[in-house]
Structures are given as structure tokens and as C-alpha cells.
Enzyme design. Sequence first.
Site, PDB file in Angstrom:
ATOM      1  N   CYS A   1       0.800  -1.222   0.000  1.00 23.72           N
ATOM      2  CA  CYS A   1       0.000   0.000   0.000  1.00 23.72           C
ATOM      3  C   CYS A   1       0.837   1.279   0.000  1.00 23.72           C
ATOM      4  O   CYS A   1       0.306   2.346  -0.311  1.00 23.72           O
ATOM      5  CB  CYS A   1      -0.942   0.018   1.196  1.00 23.72           C
ATOM      6  SG  CYS A   1      -2.246  -1.228   1.117  1.00 23.72           S
TER       7      CYS A   1
ATOM      8  N   HIS B   1      -9.103   3.708  -2.055  1.00 26.29           N
ATOM      9  CA  HIS B   1      -7.676   3.405  -1.907  1.00 26.29           C
ATOM     10  C   HIS B   1      -7.208   2.577  -3.102  1.00 26.29           C
ATOM     11  O   HIS B   1      -7.113   1.349  -3.013  1.00 26.29           O
ATOM     12  CB  HIS B   1      -7.482   2.650  -0.587  1.00 26.29           C
ATOM     13  CG  HIS B   1      -6.078   2.239  -0.279  1.00 26.29           C
ATOM     14  ND1 HIS B   1      -4.966   2.769  -0.892  1.00 26.29           N
ATOM     15  CD2 HIS B   1      -5.614   1.299   0.604  1.00 26.29           C
ATOM     16  CE1 HIS B   1      -3.886   2.194  -0.391  1.00 26.29           C
ATOM     17  NE2 HIS B   1      -4.249   1.300   0.497  1.00 26.29           N
TER      18      HIS B   1
ATOM     19  N   CYS C   1       0.498   2.607   6.288  1.00 23.65           N
ATOM     20  CA  CYS C   1       0.827   1.234   6.624  1.00 23.65           C
ATOM     21  C   CYS C   1       0.808   0.434   5.328  1.00 23.65           C
ATOM     22  O   CYS C   1       0.236   0.856   4.325  1.00 23.65           O
ATOM     23  CB  CYS C   1      -0.161   0.647   7.629  1.00 23.65           C
ATOM     24  SG  CYS C   1      -1.872   0.598   7.029  1.00 23.65           S
TER      25      CYS C   1
END
Length: 383
Positions: free
Chosen positions: A89, A339, A369
Site C-alpha cells: 500500500c 484506496h 501502513c
Amino acid sequence: MHEAVIVDAVRTPFGRRGGAYAGLRPDALLASSLSSLLERTSVDPSRLGDILTGCVSQAGEQSANVGRQAALLAGVPIEVPAVTLNRMCSSGQSTVHFAAQAVIAGDMDYAVACGVESMSRTPMFLDVTLGAGPFRDWSMLNADLLAAHELPPQAQSAELMAAKWGLTREELDDFAAQSHRKAMQHAASLSNPRETVPVHGLGLVTDEGVRGNVDRAKMASLVPVTHPDGVITAANSSQMTDGAASLLVGREDAVRADGMRARARFRARVVVGSDPRIQLDGVIPATRAALGKAGLSMSDLHWIEVNEAFACVPVGWARELAVDLVRVNPWGGAIAHGHPLGATGVGLVAKALAGLEATGGSLALVVFCAGHGLASATILERM
């Protein structure tokens, strides 16, 4: 040593999985973002030393170096190289760091950091359900690795993080609802947000996943993802999303000589490893490390972006670091706008820069994260 600065940063409006961008290949989505960046900056594309692209699911149309394919589609000269990388990510944020490091080292005058993810068209996400599919198929991982480290699906790690900080379902749902409200208020206040540029040929001008009316009763009725007594639901998790973002990093004296104006400089760039079992709490040591490198305290920051992979991440982060959640993600976050994994890191840097300029602030933190216990953080100073 040279100083690296950000000349400009743009992102597409983020689209729902199966929504506005479902018919658009990811290389074309990224090419649109790259074209918009080049148009806005007027940089000579032949001066680019590299194009670094974040993309997590490098399969199907996102395989075979999607960054190079997008650059060629965008009309970037064939002599300009490109690479696609994956740090889960935080992939997009890593491209920003790597671009800055290449400029600082003197390897190039300009570099593009960008990212893309089509969660509508990539095989990993086509048949995802809560109870089956790729998120619960760990056959791609080494058996010895699984024997040495417990690597649960991220929703299970989110439950572990929520339990560690004593976070309740109600406060996570409260945070999620507030994310939508903030994002909707921001969208309504601006006719042309600084950080977003429409995709050529499509009509989407705002983030598709933002909900104007948040139904708290419906949120409360959702079944938890991992077990009946859990607190993590689809409503307090980031949305699966399609999107792209692009950012131009340049050597400060070259930018000035070429008649362009820099928007920000870097005060800190950090990447850390953390417990792969919880895998989401690395935002805490990453933030502390970034503040230490920059010689700053939390009170010095004017804009804070903590990626909302799950609501427990910013809520747990804020509880541990004693930060008022009012200061976090002022224009909403990934629970609202989505996202698109490889693109979000660059997209949130673009949003943070726009936020600093809109509020007159000077310093911003962007922290992510990432899967398997990784986290990265950037501190920017507006110029």
C-alpha cells in the site's frame, strides 16, 4: 548534495470498483494522469531521468511494467526509462521517495513519481468476496515463511490492532462516517480541487465513492468481516477503487532555472518494518522516525494524512501519539474516497500539498501502513 523539490502533483478523481473507470485499462488511466502532470508543469519530457510507478497487483493489464506502457501512451519520449515497483500500500509513496533520492544524488534533474491501480480490471480483485478468493488464498506465500511468521489477512490484523488499542465498533464507525462527511464538505466547497484532474474523455470530476448521506443504521447492521464479535466491517474499511496519480520531482536549481515554481521540499522520508502479524501499526514508529529526522514535534504539523486502510489505523495511531482526530485527514480519507493501492501514496501527497496551500500551512505529514508489516512516512514543507 542537491535539494529535491516537488514541482507539482495531480491525481485522478478516484472511481468505485466497477464504476466510472471499469471500461478503462490501467495503463490508459495512468497515461491520462501523466499527460495532465506534463501539461501543468510544462517540463520538457526529454529532461525526465526516470518514471517510477507504484502498482501492487502486477497481473493482467497491470503486468509487464505498466509504468513504461503508460509513459509511451502519454507520448513521453522513448528515451525516458520507466520502472514499476511494489511496496504494497505504500508503493506510491515509495516512488516519491525514490524520485527524490535520485535527484538528490545528482543522477537526474527531474523524475516522475506516479502510481496506478485498477481494482475493477485486475485478476486479483475480479472475484473477491469476504469469505473466499485471493485475500484468503495464501498459497502464493512460502510455507517456511508462514511457519516462521503468522501472516493473516489484513482484516484479521485490523482486528488485532483494534483489540490492542481497545477500539470499539462504534468509534470506528463514527470515524468512517466522519471521513465521508469531511470528503463531501470538501468536494462541495471547491469547483475545481487543486489536486484532482479529470481523466481525458470521461466525465468524473469528484471521487466516486464519497457518500453524501451516511446511513449509520445500515453501517451498524453490517456483519463483521472476520468473526461475529469483530469490529471491522466494509463500512469502516477503505474502498476498493480505481485511480492514478503523478508527481514531478526536480532539482531545485534546475527548476528555478527552467522558470518553474516549486510547491514543496522534503523534510523527512522514512520507511520501517513492523510486526507482520499486526502489520498495520507501523504508522506509529514511522511517524516517530520522520519527526525525529525532521527535528519536529507533532504540534509543528499543519496537515496530517494517515491512510485509512481501516479506521483502526488512524484511530489507533492518534490514541498512541495523543493526537486529536480533528487534525487527521481534514478532507476525508480512503474510507470515503477509496484506496487505489499503487496510486494512493502519490495521491495523498498531492492532497496534502493542496491542503497546505488552502489553509496557509507549512508542514505536512503523510504516513502509510502496508502489507506484511511495512510503513512509510513523508514530511513536506510548503514553499
